[in-house]
Design a protein around this motif. Structure first.
Motif, mmCIF file in Angstrom:
data_model
loop_
_atom_site.group_PDB
_atom_site.id
_atom_site.type_symbol
_atom_site.label_atom_id
_atom_site.label_comp_id
_atom_site.label_asym_id
_atom_site.label_seq_id
_atom_site.Cartn_x
_atom_site.Cartn_y
_atom_site.Cartn_z
ATOM 1 N N GLY A 4 2.946 -13.193 -14.150
ATOM 2 C CA GLY A 4 2.906 -13.589 -12.755
ATOM 3 C C GLY A 4 2.207 -12.592 -11.855
ATOM 4 N N LEU A 5 2.243 -12.893 -10.573
ATOM 5 C CA LEU A 5 1.648 -12.011 -9.566
ATOM 6 C C LEU A 5 2.287 -10.627 -9.628
ATOM 7 C CD1 LEU A 5 1.480 -14.476 -6.545
ATOM 8 C CD2 LEU A 5 -0.485 -13.400 -7.677
ATOM 9 N N GLY A 6 1.467 -9.612 -9.401
ATOM 10 C CA GLY A 6 1.966 -8.242 -9.407
ATOM 11 C C GLY A 6 1.832 -7.546 -10.744
ATOM 12 N N ASP A 48 -3.687 -4.378 2.347
ATOM 13 C CA ASP A 48 -3.497 -2.930 2.287
ATOM 14 C C ASP A 48 -2.544 -2.534 1.158
ATOM 15 O OD1 ASP A 48 -1.193 -3.931 3.354
ATOM 16 O OD2 ASP A 48 -1.246 -2.752 5.200
ATOM 17 N N LEU A 49 -2.382 -3.415 0.167
ATOM 18 C CA LEU A 49 -1.530 -3.070 -0.973
ATOM 19 C C LEU A 49 -2.160 -1.974 -1.826
ATOM 20 C CD1 LEU A 49 -0.314 -6.596 -2.159
ATOM 21 C CD2 LEU A 49 0.965 -4.879 -0.870
ATOM 22 N N HIS A 50 -3.485 -1.971 -1.909
ATOM 23 C CA HIS A 50 -4.184 -0.996 -2.748
ATOM 24 C C HIS A 50 -5.100 -0.076 -1.944
ATOM 25 C CE1 HIS A 50 -2.713 -3.230 -6.190
ATOM 26 N NE2 HIS A 50 -3.263 -4.334 -5.714
ATOM 27 N N THR A 51 -5.346 -0.441 -0.692
ATOM 28 C CA THR A 51 -6.251 0.354 0.147
ATOM 29 C C THR A 51 -5.568 0.608 1.484
ATOM 30 O OG1 THR A 51 -8.138 -0.773 -0.865
ATOM 31 C CG2 THR A 51 -8.564 0.462 1.163
ATOM 32 N N VAL A 98 -8.571 2.874 6.074
ATOM 33 C CA VAL A 98 -9.856 2.717 5.378
ATOM 34 C C VAL A 98 -10.411 1.322 5.630
ATOM 35 C CG1 VAL A 98 -10.969 2.683 3.111
ATOM 36 C CG2 VAL A 98 -9.209 4.402 3.627
ATOM 37 N N ILE A 99 -9.541 0.314 5.542
ATOM 38 C CA ILE A 99 -9.990 -1.057 5.783
ATOM 39 C C ILE A 99 -10.529 -1.192 7.202
ATOM 40 C CG2 ILE A 99 -9.219 -3.451 5.965
ATOM 41 C CD1 ILE A 99 -7.109 -2.794 3.823
ATOM 42 N N ALA A 100 -9.836 -0.587 8.153
ATOM 43 C CA ALA A 100 -10.260 -0.688 9.553
ATOM 44 C C ALA A 100 -11.635 -0.088 9.757
ATOM 45 C CB ALA A 100 -9.236 -0.005 10.455
ATOM 46 N N ARG A 101 -11.922 1.034 9.091
ATOM 47 C CA ARG A 101 -13.255 1.648 9.213
ATOM 48 C C ARG A 101 -14.330 0.720 8.650
ATOM 49 N NH1 ARG A 101 -10.693 6.439 7.420
ATOM 50 N NH2 ARG A 101 -11.703 6.280 5.377
ATOM 51 N N ARG A 156 -4.201 -13.023 5.314
ATOM 52 C CA ARG A 156 -2.913 -13.059 6.002
ATOM 53 C C ARG A 156 -1.840 -13.575 5.041
ATOM 54 N NH1 ARG A 156 -0.014 -16.699 9.401
ATOM 55 N NH2 ARG A 156 0.989 -15.678 11.189
ATOM 56 N N SER A 157 -0.684 -12.941 5.072
ATOM 57 C CA SER A 157 0.457 -13.400 4.277
ATOM 58 C C SER A 157 1.711 -13.291 5.131
ATOM 59 C CB SER A 157 0.611 -12.561 3.009
ATOM 60 O OG SER A 157 1.010 -11.239 3.325
ATOM 61 N N ARG A 158 2.835 -13.741 4.577
ATOM 62 C CA ARG A 158 4.079 -13.649 5.338
ATOM 63 C C ARG A 158 4.424 -12.195 5.650
ATOM 64 N NH1 ARG A 158 5.657 -17.892 1.762
ATOM 65 N NH2 ARG A 158 6.546 -16.328 0.343
ATOM 66 N N ALA A 159 4.143 -11.291 4.715
ATOM 67 C CA ALA A 159 4.485 -9.879 4.930
ATOM 68 C C ALA A 159 3.398 -9.134 5.703
ATOM 69 C CB ALA A 159 4.732 -9.199 3.583
ATOM 70 N N ARG A 160 2.176 -9.684 5.716
ATOM 71 C CA ARG A 160 1.056 -9.025 6.411
ATOM 72 C C ARG A 160 0.483 -10.022 7.414
ATOM 73 N NH1 ARG A 160 -3.055 -8.650 4.054
ATOM 74 N NH2 ARG A 160 -2.701 -9.977 2.229
ATOM 75 N N ASP A 161 1.073 -10.083 8.567
ATOM 76 C CA ASP A 161 0.676 -11.118 9.514
ATOM 77 C C ASP A 161 -0.110 -10.600 10.712
ATOM 78 O OD1 ASP A 161 2.676 -9.748 10.759
ATOM 79 O OD2 ASP A 161 3.959 -11.494 11.138
ATOM 80 N N TRP A 162 -0.394 -9.287 10.756
ATOM 81 C CA TRP A 162 -1.084 -8.761 11.931
ATOM 82 C C TRP A 162 -2.498 -8.270 11.638
ATOM 83 C CZ3 TRP A 162 -2.730 -3.724 11.488
ATOM 84 C CH2 TRP A 162 -2.115 -2.942 10.516
ATOM 85 N N GLN A 163 -2.817 -8.052 10.356
ATOM 86 C CA GLN A 163 -4.116 -7.444 10.031
ATOM 87 C C GLN A 163 -5.296 -8.338 10.418
ATOM 88 O OE1 GLN A 163 -1.447 -7.316 8.102
ATOM 89 N NE2 GLN A 163 -1.290 -5.359 7.013
#
Length: 555
Positions: free
Chosen positions: A367-369, A446-449, A453-456, A474-481
């Motif tokens: 599975g995932l992960g 941002d799980l791996h980065t 760094v992503i913002a740059r 976008r995901s349920r846990a990452r809703d602002w990026q």
């Protein structure tokens, strides 16, 4: 024979530069001429007529041409003769694709998805038909191999065994000469390398006689010869070149420096004086991988031969399955899935292709992960000698499994990359032509980065005025990026810059939404979406997103 048949034939002749129309005094004479002159024949003629004309000419399926028959309406392309050995089965598929016909393949192994013993690319000897029939009938067949070779999946009734009873069906994989009987077939793996040295002007007959003698004395099959090998000074030695050509194997050559680096058991000062290195035959036999010297250098008047057995190399195919739709999956990806003995992948991706796998394929799904574990498992299976397909959606090299797998793979395995249609390309095709100019792929996960760094990178893409393809938006846990990224793009582009969102591109539930930087509702976006942010030049034309290429003739 008919005008319709001629039209169909001309389609093939126009499409294939290696094909030609064969004409003679009549249909029968033309077919006999094609049989005598060509390696494959497509007859636009009734099956019965073709059989009657060719029946007196049949010889050996290993040397007779392949024959495919096409009916008057070009509805069917029938593999009539030479299905495996001649390539008629594959030719029927190719002919059908060009004529929009249905290929008709009646070979039993092809019909049930089992690889034919004569289709594996290796010589096969012994009771091939009888053992193949036992495999198809589900009878127990014992597979006995000197080593693990990257074979495709075999059905569950084919069991790996060490020493099966003589009365049972057996499939041997060996380079050794073994006694044959009516219940044994032998696959000859390409495990042997014959190193050859010689005096200038050595006759091919002398090289061949010496090689045949040392192989026979060692109990080794000539059918397992992978290649002849020598120093590059002998690349044009006619006697060696002609021997390789007669055997149907390549001649591989190494520089003197490469051969000098090989540790050999019987160095020679005579050879060193002649070519500057202590060995040619033994060094060339051993060079190129993990190898064991089976036959030390043996000389005739003008030639020297040594034979080494090379360890099998596992095979890892990193396969991109495309965005989801079966018709966007490449034929090469399907071929690799059919070639694999082991398939590794995310459970939901494996489920997409289970129907394509051969009976007996071993599946390692998780599975995932568990990406790291899948990568390690695929490499470990390939290192053990198996044929492995590591699958991923889209293209396996884009935010997918190729990178972690190749990070663990070493030079003991062969790696094949199979490109796939990415989610971004599928989304772009649905949106219009947003990728007409420079564009950048960005993952917002941002799980791996780190987000910094992503913002740059987002800022650099925005400032550079690239069209941006946002993965993992976008995901349920990452809703602002996603909102943060869009604010950066808005600082460098007009508020009416087109933004496209495609969810489940080419899959069930596909949805396409076109908005702008000012109006996009981030709540429409999830992990199944790709977001395409236009550049300052992107515009909407007739409801389609277009980034101009800037061709000079557009004035």
């Amino acid at each position: 024979m008919t005008a319709a048949g001629r039209r169909h034939a001309e389609v093939l002749a126009a499409a294939w530069p290696y094909a030609r129309l064969v004409e003679a005094g009549g249909v029968a004479e033309a077919l006999r001429t094609a049989w005598a002159e060509c390696t494959a024949v497509v007859a636009f003629l009734a099956t019965g007529a073709t059989v009657r004309i060719l029946a007196p000419l049949l010889g050996d399926k290993r040397t007779d041409p392949a024959v495919v028959v096409v009916d008057e309406a070009a509805r069917h392309a029938v593999a009539l003769l030479g299905g495996h050995a001649g390539g008629a089965n594959a030719l029927a598929v190719d002919v059908a694709a060009l004529l929009d016909a249905a290929p008709v393949v009646t070979t039993a192994t092809d019909a049930v998805g089992v690889p034919g013993l004569d289709t594996l690319g290796w010589p096969v000897e012994g009771a091939v038909a009888a053992v193949s029939r036992a495999v198809l009938d589900g009878e127990p067949v014992h597979l006995v191999a000197d080593a693990t070779w990257p074979l495709p999946a075999l059905p569950p009734n084919v069991h790996v065994a060490a020493a099966p009873p003589d009365a049972d069906w057996r499939l041997l994989v060996t380079d050794r000469i073994v006694p044959l009987d009516g219940r044994t077939a032998v696959l000859r793996p390409p495990s042997l390398v014959a190193g050859v040295g010689s005096s200038r002007g050595v006759p091919a007959a002398e090289v061949r006689a010496l090689l045949d003698r040392v192989l026979a004395e060692a109990g080794l099959s000539r059918a397992s010869l992978r290649c002849l090998a020598s120093v590059d000074l002998k690349a044009d030695e006619v006697g060696i070149v002609d021997t390789a050509r007669a055997l149907g194997v390549p001649l591989e050559t190494w520089t003197a420096a490469q051969l000098a680096a090989v540790d050999v058991p019987h160095p020679s000062e005579v050879v060193r004086a002649a070519v500057g290195i202590p060995s040619v035959a033994e060094a060339a036999a051993l060079r190129g991988g993990e190898a064991e010297l089976l036959v030390p250098k043996t000389a005739s008047a003008m030639a020297t031969v040594a034979v080494a057995r090379h360890a099998p190399r596992g095979r890892l195919a990193v396969v991109g399955l495309g965005p989801g739709a079966p018709d966007l999956r490449t034929p090469r990806a399907v071929d690799e899935l059919r070639r694999a003995g082991v398939v590794v992948g995310l459970d939901q991706y494996v489920d997409q292709v289970r129907g394509l796998l051969r009976p007996g394929t071993r599946v390692l799904a998780s599975g995932l992960g568990a990406e790291e574990e899948r990568a390690r498992a695929a490499v470990a299976e390939a290192t053990a000698g198996h044929a492995v397909a590591l699958v991923g959606s889209g293209d396996a090299g884009v935010y997918a499994m190729a990178s972690p797998a190749l990070d663990h793979a070493d030079d003991r395995i062969d790696v094949v990359g199979v490109p796939g249609v990415t989610a971004a390309l599928a989304a772009a095709a649905l949106l219009g032509a947003p990728l007409g100019h420079d564009h950048a792929y960005l993952s917002l996960s941002d799980l791996h980065t780190p987000w910094a760094v992503i913002a740059r990178r987002v800022a650099a893409a925005a400032e550079g005025d690239f069209v941006a393809l946002l993965y993992n938006p976008r995901s349920r846990a990452r809703d602002w990026q996603l909102g943060a990224a869009l604010e950066v793009f808005a600082a460098h582009r007009p508020p009416d810059t087109p933004v496209g969102v495609v969810r489940n591109a080419s899959r069930d539930g596909e949805r396409v939404h076109l908005a702008t930087l000012a109006t996009l509702d981030a709540a429409l976006v999830d992990m199944y979406s790709v977001v395409v942010v236009g550049s300052s030049q992107t515009r909407v034309v007739a409801g389609r997103m277009v980034t101009p290429r800037g061709y000079r003739w557009r004035k």
